[in-house]
Design an enzyme around this catalytic site. Structure first.
Site, mmCIF file in Angstrom:
data_model
loop_
_atom_site.group_PDB
_atom_site.id
_atom_site.type_symbol
_atom_site.label_atom_id
_atom_site.label_comp_id
_atom_site.label_asym_id
_atom_site.label_seq_id
_atom_site.Cartn_x
_atom_site.Cartn_y
_atom_site.Cartn_z
ATOM 1 N N LYS A 71 0.849 -1.191 0.000
ATOM 2 C CA LYS A 71 0.000 0.000 0.000
ATOM 3 C C LYS A 71 0.887 1.243 0.000
ATOM 4 O O LYS A 71 1.892 1.297 0.721
ATOM 5 C CB LYS A 71 -0.905 -0.027 1.235
ATOM 6 C CG LYS A 71 -1.923 1.091 1.322
ATOM 7 C CD LYS A 71 -2.806 0.900 2.550
ATOM 8 C CE LYS A 71 -3.844 1.995 2.700
ATOM 9 N NZ LYS A 71 -4.722 1.762 3.874
ATOM 10 N N SER A 145 -9.339 1.618 3.103
ATOM 11 C CA SER A 145 -8.569 2.448 2.200
ATOM 12 C C SER A 145 -7.554 1.632 1.391
ATOM 13 O O SER A 145 -6.982 2.127 0.425
ATOM 14 C CB SER A 145 -7.828 3.519 3.014
ATOM 15 O OG SER A 145 -6.948 2.942 3.984
ATOM 16 N N SER A 169 -9.632 -0.819 7.312
ATOM 17 C CA SER A 169 -9.102 -0.812 5.947
ATOM 18 C C SER A 169 -8.406 -2.098 5.537
ATOM 19 O O SER A 169 -8.110 -2.287 4.356
ATOM 20 C CB SER A 169 -8.134 0.364 5.776
ATOM 21 O OG SER A 169 -8.795 1.589 5.965
#
Length: 592
Positions: A71, A145, A169
């Site tokens: 990420k 996210s 997330s």
């Protein structure tokens, strides 16, 4: 190809592929994914990681040649970190601590993935790099996210991916893309080199195709980091396999506390998922989840928003136009909170945690839907804040209350979209939760992510190569029987319930505990109920030591033709025992 770690290891060992060949193919596939990557590594950028494998023997490096995604709020040395905001971009000189551990174990980074800006959101649409579409239906959100990391894993271009999880997330995207999502105990995976959202709550999360793979990543990544003031030592009780009873209790919210926001598909799927747990031996308990749900409200309605402001203060104050409007609206509110607000909320949270700890201690695990509904991208655009908030209903309390959690897929809904539950418990229960998640995956037997590959028990092969052994039992050691404790106290867990090949006779042998003696008879044998349990090799010797004649350990053929180490008996058992072959099961014989 199948990118589960065990399958990949087998492909390397057989010569079916090499890291060089595999990564070249995966880069081509990865480039076709829409809004998944912020920076997909070039062949030149990735080559040093492949070359480094030459000095890393596969046997000593559990993630040798395993591709993974990161990420883009987690640092990879020499590659820009954006946190979903171009104006925030910097190029780190070193990788995040958790990334360093994975690379040292042989893993190969494929790229940096898209995310909701500054990790603020559960939707996967709050990015200037585009909304990441769901892996199954592009009209639906991927969840955020950690949207790009989830979709990259589900699409089968990496074996696993790193996300972060402050408010859900690492779990909501797992649910929406048919993945396992591990939100480990706070502090077990270092956040050094991670752009903070709420520094005191942030967790690095793991997306994987299977719970077995999540365990393998966790084993490597959960290293204490002395440079991270929030890092915690993983206790011995949470290292390696942890058994969970075949009969277990699980708590669900009271009916009036369940929220599905009008989604009948998800409501039905949760009911069926509870039934699946009951079929596995679980006993449902309805508990008052009010303290958990009240704690969840504190995350965005309380002073923890101020932590998000602290993390982004320079941009919020000096360059607000660099932020998406919805992100600025949420984070800028943190500037107005006072120290008095903070202490007031801390007092409320402590009271809620005290009650929650009592709830958690009363059952083996707690269970909720991972999310109460699954929105389309268009629906999120209509009400971006309210509907995002709905998605955090079952997730926002987790880190505030210091709980460990695993999101695990359980089925597809009637409109052919993934659904999953989250199982959670106290801090440092990660291995227990992953063990149960593994059993749930075995029971559900779903495809792997959005790939063409089905879940198979062969995923346990990696665990076996790491120091465990499969043992077949057919009598008093079966789950629920009188000697089963000899397995569970050694940390063994149930891997498979099946039948032997129809080539055996069984005899009941008298003793302090009546035992079955299974003897091979190719001519007039029958099939018997058997179970395969996996136990640490270190416990196998003491287990075998307790076996009395005429029983012993040898090889037993299963109905599918495979052979497993298990209980057999010497031939003279037929002369001292009673032939009970007609029952086809020790359990049925004892019931008679």
């Amino acid at each position: 190809m199948n990118l589960t770690i065990a399958s990949l290891k087998q492909a390397y060992q057989s010569g079916e592929t090499t890291p060089q060949q595999l990564i070249h193919s995966l880069l081509e596939q990865a480039a076709t994914l829409d809004s998944v990557w912020i920076h997909l590594l070039s062949a030149a950028e990735i080559q040093p990681y492949i070359d480094a494998l030459a000095d890393k023997p596969m046997a000593d490096h559990p993630l040798w040649g395993v591709p993974f995604a990161i990420k883009d709020n987690i640092d990879l040395a020499g590659i820009p970190t954006t946190a979903g905001c171009l104006e925030f971009t910097y190029v780190p000189l070193k990788s995040a601590y958790v990334v360093e551990q994975l690379i040292a174990a042989g893993a190969i980074p494929l790229g940096k993935t898209n995310l909701d800006q500054f990790a603020t959101g559960l939707v996967g649409t709050r990015s200037p790099f585009g909304a990441t579409p769901n892996a199954f239906n592009p009209k639906y959100i991927s969840g955020g996210s950690s949207s790009g990391s989830a979709v990259a894993t589900a699409k089968g271009v990496v074996s696993f991916a790193l996300g972060t999880d402050t408010a859900g997330s690492g779990r909501v995207p797992a649910c929406f893309n048919n993945l396992v999502g591990l939100k480990a105990t706070k502090g077990l995976l270092s956040t050094s080199g991670v752009v903070p959202a709420c520094r005191s709550l942030d967790c690095v999360s793991v997306f994987a195709l299977t719970a077995v793979d999540a365990k393998s990543v966790f084993a490597v990544a959960a290293e204490f980091d002395k440079l991270d003031c929030y890092s915690r030592q993983n206790p011995q009780s949470n290292i390696g396999q942890v058994a969970i009873p075949n009969s277990f209790t699980f708590a669900v919210p009271q009916p009036e506390q369940l929220a599905f926001f009008g989604d009948t598909y998800y409501q039905k799927a949760f009911t069926q998922s509870v039934e699946l747990l009951e079929q596995m031996g679980g006993t449902k308990v309805e508990l008052d989840f009010a303290p958990l749900l009240d704690a969840a409200k504190l995350l965005y309605e309380g002073p923890w928003v101020a932590e998000r402001y602290v993390a982004t203060k320079d941009i919020v104050d000096n360059n607000p136009a660099a932020m998406l409007d919805v992100i600025y609206q949420i984070i800028s509110a943190g500037a107005e909170l006072s120290a008095a607000d903070t202490f007031s909320a801390l007092y409320k949270l402590q009271a809620m945690k005290q009650i929650t700890d009592e709830l958690v201690a009363g059952v083996d695990v707690l269970v909720t839907p991972t999310a109460g509904t699954h929105y389309t991208i268009a629906e999120i655009m209509e009400q971006p804040i309210a509907r995002n908030s709905n998605l955090g209903y079952y997730t926002n309390f987790m880190n505030l209350l210091d709980l460990a959690a695993v999101a695990v897929p359980t089925q597809f809904t009637d409109n052919n979209m993934p659904f999953g539950i989250t199982i959670f418990s106290s801090a440092f229960s990660d291995q227990k939760l992953l063990t149960l998640a593994e059993r749930i995956q075995q029971q559900a037997a779903l495809p792997l992510g959005a790939t063409e590959y089905q879940y198979q028990d062969e995923d346990n092969a990696l665990a076996n190569s790491a120091g465990n052994i499969d043992v077949l039992v057919c009598g008093a050691h079966l789950s629920g029987m009188v000697l089963n404790w000899q397995l569970t106290e050694r940390g063994a867990w149930l891997t498979q319930t099946t039948t032997s090949a129809a080539k055996y006779r069984m005899y009941a042998v008298p003793g302090v505990v009546e035992r079955p003696a299974m003897i091979r008879h190719d001519a007039n044998g029958v099939a018997f109920e058997v179970q395969v349990w996996t136990m640490p090799v270190s416990e196998f010797g003491s287990f075998v030591e307790g076996i009395a004649q005429p029983l012993g350990i040898g090889k037993v053929e299963l109905a599918d033709g495979t052979w497993v180490t298990g209980f057999i008996a010497e031939g003279y058992a037929a002369s001292i025992g009673k032939d009970i072959s007609e029952f086809g099961s020790w359990r049925k014989y004892k019931a008679s």
